[in-house]
Design an enzyme around this catalytic site. Structure first.
Site, PDB file in Angstrom:
ATOM      1  N   ARG A  59      35.016  46.652  48.847  1.00 29.60           N
ATOM      2  CA  ARG A  59      34.734  47.906  47.731  1.00 29.60           C
ATOM      3  C   ARG A  59      33.433  48.025  47.266  1.00 29.60           C
ATOM      4  O   ARG A  59      32.991  49.059  46.852  1.00 29.60           O
ATOM      5  CB  ARG A  59      35.746  47.433  46.498  1.00 29.60           C
ATOM      6  CG  ARG A  59      37.335  47.624  46.874  1.00 29.60           C
ATOM      7  CD  ARG A  59      38.216  47.199  45.788  1.00 29.60           C
ATOM      8  NE  ARG A  59      38.140  45.879  45.508  1.00 29.60           N
ATOM      9  CZ  ARG A  59      38.852  44.802  45.987  1.00 29.60           C
ATOM     10  NH1 ARG A  59      40.053  45.227  46.739  1.00 29.60           N
ATOM     11  NH2 ARG A  59      38.836  43.696  45.529  1.00 29.60           N
ATOM     12  N   GLU A  96      37.872  33.535  42.383  1.00 32.13           N
ATOM     13  CA  GLU A  96      38.843  33.084  41.269  1.00 32.13           C
ATOM     14  C   GLU A  96      40.240  32.883  41.938  1.00 32.13           C
ATOM     15  O   GLU A  96      40.795  32.062  41.479  1.00 32.13           O
ATOM     16  CB  GLU A  96      39.162  34.609  40.661  1.00 32.13           C
ATOM     17  CG  GLU A  96      40.172  34.368  39.401  1.00 32.13           C
ATOM     18  CD  GLU A  96      40.434  35.932  38.632  1.00 32.13           C
ATOM     19  OE1 GLU A  96      40.014  37.001  39.171  1.00 32.13           O
ATOM     20  OE2 GLU A  96      41.042  35.833  37.657  1.00 32.13           O
TER      21      GLU A  96
HETATM   22  P1  AMP Z   1      34.259  36.490  41.534  1.00 25.39           P
HETATM   23  O1  AMP Z   1      33.295  35.448  42.701  1.00 25.39           O
HETATM   24  O2  AMP Z   1      35.108  35.539  40.739  1.00 25.39           O
HETATM   25  O3  AMP Z   1      33.255  36.983  40.317  1.00 25.39           O
HETATM   26  O4  AMP Z   1      35.152  37.461  41.845  1.00 25.39           O
HETATM   27  C1  AMP Z   1      34.819  38.723  42.394  1.00 25.39           C
HETATM   28  C2  AMP Z   1      35.593  39.223  43.670  1.00 25.39           C
HETATM   29  O5  AMP Z   1      36.793  39.036  43.825  1.00 25.39           O
HETATM   30  C3  AMP Z   1      35.266  40.712  43.733  1.00 25.39           C
HETATM   31  O6  AMP Z   1      34.781  41.049  45.046  1.00 25.39           O
HETATM   32  C4  AMP Z   1      36.622  41.348  43.284  1.00 25.39           C
HETATM   33  O7  AMP Z   1      37.005  42.358  44.279  1.00 25.39           O
HETATM   34  C5  AMP Z   1      37.576  40.071  43.659  1.00 25.39           C
HETATM   35  N1  AMP Z   1      38.398  39.763  42.304  1.00 25.39           N
HETATM   36  C6  AMP Z   1      38.458  38.753  41.711  1.00 25.39           C
HETATM   37  N2  AMP Z   1      39.199  38.761  40.768  1.00 25.39           N
HETATM   38  C7  AMP Z   1      39.747  40.001  40.541  1.00 25.39           C
HETATM   39  C8  AMP Z   1      40.781  40.548  39.943  1.00 25.39           C
HETATM   40  N3  AMP Z   1      41.186  40.217  38.894  1.00 25.39           N
HETATM   41  N4  AMP Z   1      41.259  41.879  39.961  1.00 25.39           N
HETATM   42  C9  AMP Z   1      40.718  42.458  41.308  1.00 25.39           C
HETATM   43  N5  AMP Z   1      39.507  42.003  41.926  1.00 25.39           N
HETATM   44  C10 AMP Z   1      39.418  40.774  41.745  1.00 25.39           C
END
Ligand code: AMP
Length: 176
Positions: A59, A96
């Protein structure tokens, strides 16, 4: 901001139980919503010298390409492992919901270039932190990081700010 927030669709328990997936495809599919999103993501960086936007697959590509066009600079893809055709360097990170590796072409950035990192959402900040490391390892200087959505309870934006990175998000959601 509230108008844009209303255009984000929330899907409970995707891709696994307990995750509230913030689906921005509904926002990107709305002509006014997409235009306003790109304008607002670009705004804080209009007067800053940016040499390139680095977008994180997938995205971050949609958003990053449009932001780079507005800023009049180039676009650099940061991709999942094995997708880039030339020599790469990689960084492992925790999501996550899982563990993964992102890569950048080793010659994508010239020494000292000023880079803006773009993705759709920051949660724990693991992905963005890995992107910061890749940009730094290839000789770039991270000017900032911009997202549509911040999940502040997961601490990612705080983590980036603690690293001295200017961090912007258009909206925040409570919880995971
Ligand atoms: P993080 O590395 O934990 O900051 O996760 C960010 C990445 O995971 C981004 O590329 C998001 O597209 C995806 N992502 C993580 N959690 C979510 C969520 N609750 N909803 C949508 N996309 C998420």
């Amino acid at each position: 901001m509230n108008d844009l927030k209303r255009l984000v669709r929330t899907i409970p328990d995707y891709p696994k139980p307990g995750i509230m997936f913030r689906d921005v495809t509904t926002l990107l599919g709305d002509p006014q919503g997409f235009k306003a999103t790109i304008a607002q993501m670009t705004e804080p960086y209009r007067t800053k010298p940016i040499d390139a936007v680095a977008g994180i697959e997938a995205r971050g590509f949609i958003l990053g390409g449009a932001v780079a066009d507005r800023l009049g600079c180039g676009f650099i893809p940061i991709r999942k492992k094995g997708k880039l055709p030339w020599k790469t360097i990689g960084e492992e990170y925790s999501l996550e919901y899982g563990v993964d590796v992102i890569e950048i072409h080793e010659d994508a950035i010239k020494k000292g270039e000023r880079i803006l990192i773009i993705d759709d959402l920051i949660a724990t900040g693991g992905t963005a932190e890995a992107a910061v490391k890749l940009v730094t390892r290839t000789g770039g200087h991270v000017i900032g990081a911009a997202f549509i959505v911040d999940l502040p309870e997961l601490g990612g934006a705080k983590k980036l700010k603690a690293l001295g990175i200017d961090c912007h998000a258009l909206m925040a959601f409570d919880g995971h």
